[in-house]
Design a protein around this motif. Sequence first.
Motif, short mmCIF file in Angstrom:
data_model
loop_
_atom_site.label_atom_id
_atom_site.label_comp_id
_atom_site.label_asym_id
_atom_site.label_seq_id
_atom_site.Cartn_x
_atom_site.Cartn_y
_atom_site.Cartn_z
N PHE A 61 12.28 7.80 -8.80
CA PHE A 61 13.12 9.10 -8.47
C PHE A 61 12.29 10.30 -8.12
O PHE A 61 12.77 11.13 -7.11
CB PHE A 61 14.01 9.27 -9.81
CG PHE A 61 14.93 10.28 -9.67
CD1 PHE A 61 16.34 9.89 -9.33
CD2 PHE A 61 14.65 11.70 -9.96
CE1 PHE A 61 17.22 10.86 -9.34
CE2 PHE A 61 15.83 12.65 -9.83
CZ PHE A 61 17.10 12.30 -9.55
N THR A 121 20.43 16.00 -18.49
CA THR A 121 20.17 14.83 -17.61
C THR A 121 21.74 14.15 -17.46
O THR A 121 22.51 13.95 -18.21
CB THR A 121 19.41 13.94 -18.29
OG1 THR A 121 18.06 14.28 -18.40
CG2 THR A 121 19.06 12.66 -17.59
N ASP A 122 22.01 14.05 -15.94
CA ASP A 122 23.02 13.32 -15.66
C ASP A 122 22.91 11.69 -15.96
O ASP A 122 22.61 11.12 -15.16
CB ASP A 122 23.46 13.36 -14.13
CG ASP A 122 24.67 12.96 -13.97
OD1 ASP A 122 25.43 11.96 -14.44
OD2 ASP A 122 25.18 13.20 -12.91
N TYR A 130 24.62 9.04 -13.73
CA TYR A 130 23.84 8.79 -12.41
C TYR A 130 22.48 7.89 -12.87
O TYR A 130 22.04 7.13 -11.94
CB TYR A 130 22.93 10.01 -11.84
CG TYR A 130 22.73 10.08 -10.46
CD1 TYR A 130 23.52 9.78 -9.32
CD2 TYR A 130 21.39 10.31 -10.04
CE1 TYR A 130 23.34 9.71 -8.01
CE2 TYR A 130 20.87 10.13 -9.03
CZ TYR A 130 21.81 10.08 -7.78
OH TYR A 130 21.36 9.74 -6.49
N LEU A 131 21.88 8.39 -13.99
CA LEU A 131 20.78 7.56 -14.46
C LEU A 131 21.12 6.11 -14.79
O LEU A 131 20.26 5.33 -14.38
CB LEU A 131 20.11 8.20 -15.61
CG LEU A 131 19.14 7.51 -16.71
CD1 LEU A 131 17.72 7.50 -15.55
CD2 LEU A 131 18.49 8.52 -17.70
N GLY A 184 21.64 4.30 -11.70
CA GLY A 184 20.70 3.85 -10.84
C GLY A 184 19.87 2.72 -11.63
O GLY A 184 19.26 1.82 -10.78
N PHE A 223 17.86 6.71 -5.25
CA PHE A 223 18.59 7.65 -5.82
C PHE A 223 18.01 9.04 -5.88
O PHE A 223 18.74 10.02 -5.91
CB PHE A 223 18.75 7.21 -7.50
CG PHE A 223 19.92 6.14 -7.52
CD1 PHE A 223 21.10 6.47 -8.29
CD2 PHE A 223 20.08 4.95 -6.78
CE1 PHE A 223 22.20 5.95 -8.37
CE2 PHE A 223 21.38 4.20 -7.02
CZ PHE A 223 22.28 4.45 -7.78
N ARG A 269 19.78 12.42 -4.24
CA ARG A 269 19.64 13.47 -5.18
C ARG A 269 19.13 14.86 -4.24
O ARG A 269 19.64 15.86 -4.28
CB ARG A 269 18.96 13.32 -6.34
CG ARG A 269 18.46 14.77 -7.09
CD ARG A 269 19.36 15.45 -7.60
NE ARG A 269 19.07 16.74 -8.26
CZ ARG A 269 19.77 17.43 -8.76
NH1 ARG A 269 21.14 17.27 -8.88
NH2 ARG A 269 19.18 18.70 -9.33
N VAL A 275 24.81 16.59 -7.51
CA VAL A 275 24.84 15.08 -8.38
C VAL A 275 23.48 14.81 -8.72
O VAL A 275 22.51 15.01 -8.16
CB VAL A 275 25.73 14.13 -7.47
CG1 VAL A 275 26.85 14.58 -6.91
CG2 VAL A 275 24.91 13.62 -6.17
N GLY A 276 23.64 14.11 -9.82
CA GLY A 276 22.52 13.21 -10.38
C GLY A 276 21.19 14.22 -10.97
O GLY A 276 20.24 14.14 -10.73
#
Length: 560
Positions: free
Chosen positions: A72, A380-381, A384-385, A388, A422, A426, A432-433
């Motif tokens: 990431f 932290t999203d 999204y995590l 992913g 991802f 981002r 997002v994310g």
Amino acid sequence: MIGELLRSQPEIALFACLAIGYFIGSFHIGPIQLGGVCGTLIVALVLGQSGARIAPDLKNIAFALFIFALGFTGGPQFFANIGRGWRYGLLSLIEIVSVLVLIMIAVSVLRLDVGTASGLLAGAATESAVIGTASEAIAKLGLGDAATQRLQANIVTAYSVSYLFGLVTIVLFTSQFAPLLLRVNLREEAERVWRKLGGEGAFSEGQSAAAPALVGRAFRIGKAAGITVRALEEQYGYNLTVEQIERPGADLPVAMETRLAAGDLVLVAGRRAAVVAASAGLGEEVLGADFGQLFAQRLNVVLTRPDVDGMTVAQLRAQAKPENARGVYIAAITRLESTIPALPGTDLHRGDVLTLVGAKADVERGAKRLGYVLPPTEKTDFVYLGLGVLVGMAIGRLGGTIGGVTLALGTGGGCLLSGLLFGWVRSRHPLVGSLPSAAAQILKDFGLATFIAAVGLSAGPDAIKLVREYGLALPLAGILMVLVPGLLSLWVGHALLKLEAPMLLGAIAGQQCSTPAISALVGVAGNSTPVIGYTITYALSNILLPLMGPVVVGLAGKLG
């Protein structure tokens, strides 16, 4: 008593490995530092003799989080450097190809098993993530539990033996031996390159506070009376800005056509060289002016404009309209968590974090034209995590047979590729994310350390057997796997690619993914020019080397 306690409560063994390992890894011997990961592994191998074991599920979760965060954070720079940084990227390819060839030679000569071969790659290349990807590949070979555990134990043992020798070799090679082979004085070369890129003198940490690159000074106008703001700024290449004008009795709005009058108190801000050059023609400098802090606004901006990608800082300022660029200065450039010199000749890459300095309105205007402001969020999203990591696990189930060699990405390889994707998405869609850099660093540090502690504890009983079997062969192989790629890259980079010595040596440290090597190199060079080359090869090798874990397992198994 202690052994029974560790066996009954393995969480005690885990945190003991982390605490003692990071303590041991914090010590320096000259430029050499083991680091927390290697220290954790050494402690885990010792405590593993007690029979303490960490649940496999925790080990797998920790590695999945680490490898996803690795991809990431490196995704934007990885994709940005494919193609554009081909000269430096070639050095990463030299690293990958040469270590694979050397591993296969070692497999043939020393009759290494797939675990030992993978550990040798991980240790000599100082890339801990290979341990995880290779371990997963071995688990998919369909061997019995005992054989699988033995081979996975051999990975960490070979890693621990070869890592130390690989680390010492790359640090000494880049900072000491390579400059001698190039017949250059590295400090003098680094200062020459610094000046070539537009720096005002050799930079070091000790000089930065005394001579900042960006300054703001107040002057009482004398000789410059009658000149317009536009003419003054244009005279010095728009490297300085009139931020405020105070005329007796009133504060004047600063406009490009405003004429300075004798007695005006003005705040002039910009690059130190330009402000110093202009000072003699402006008038008497006034100390302690109460509006001198107006220039001290800082804003971190992620560069997203595709047309700016590849431009130098000077080219970016030259192509911008004066009314858009005035008052906006790049104080620092952060790339892959490393700070590179923000000089006029420094190339800008999409995904760089630019620290803009200037008046509040100016830096906000500059941020809108360059990319998006890096939000100071600490959240932290997890949607999204989690998505992913799930996508990474799905990708990891893919595999196949190529030329009789069975390859399987596994969770590690899949989460690495998912993290790349991802992270890249981002960087293109910042709304997002959210995964703040501090949170990503925790995932990487704790995830890898927990994984390493788990595999080290399970490998403990088999470690001594492997060391007795191969003796000095593994350390010598580790040294060769650093020297051969390093010498090839040194020759290719100098003779064929014509890279500047500081950047070339930084790139060699980066292809080896060695943070201690770049730290030692910057110390010897006296400035941060080697980091320019380091970030490109580090971005590529940090992704490509972990993917070589399954490849080594497949090739070594076929050859063996």
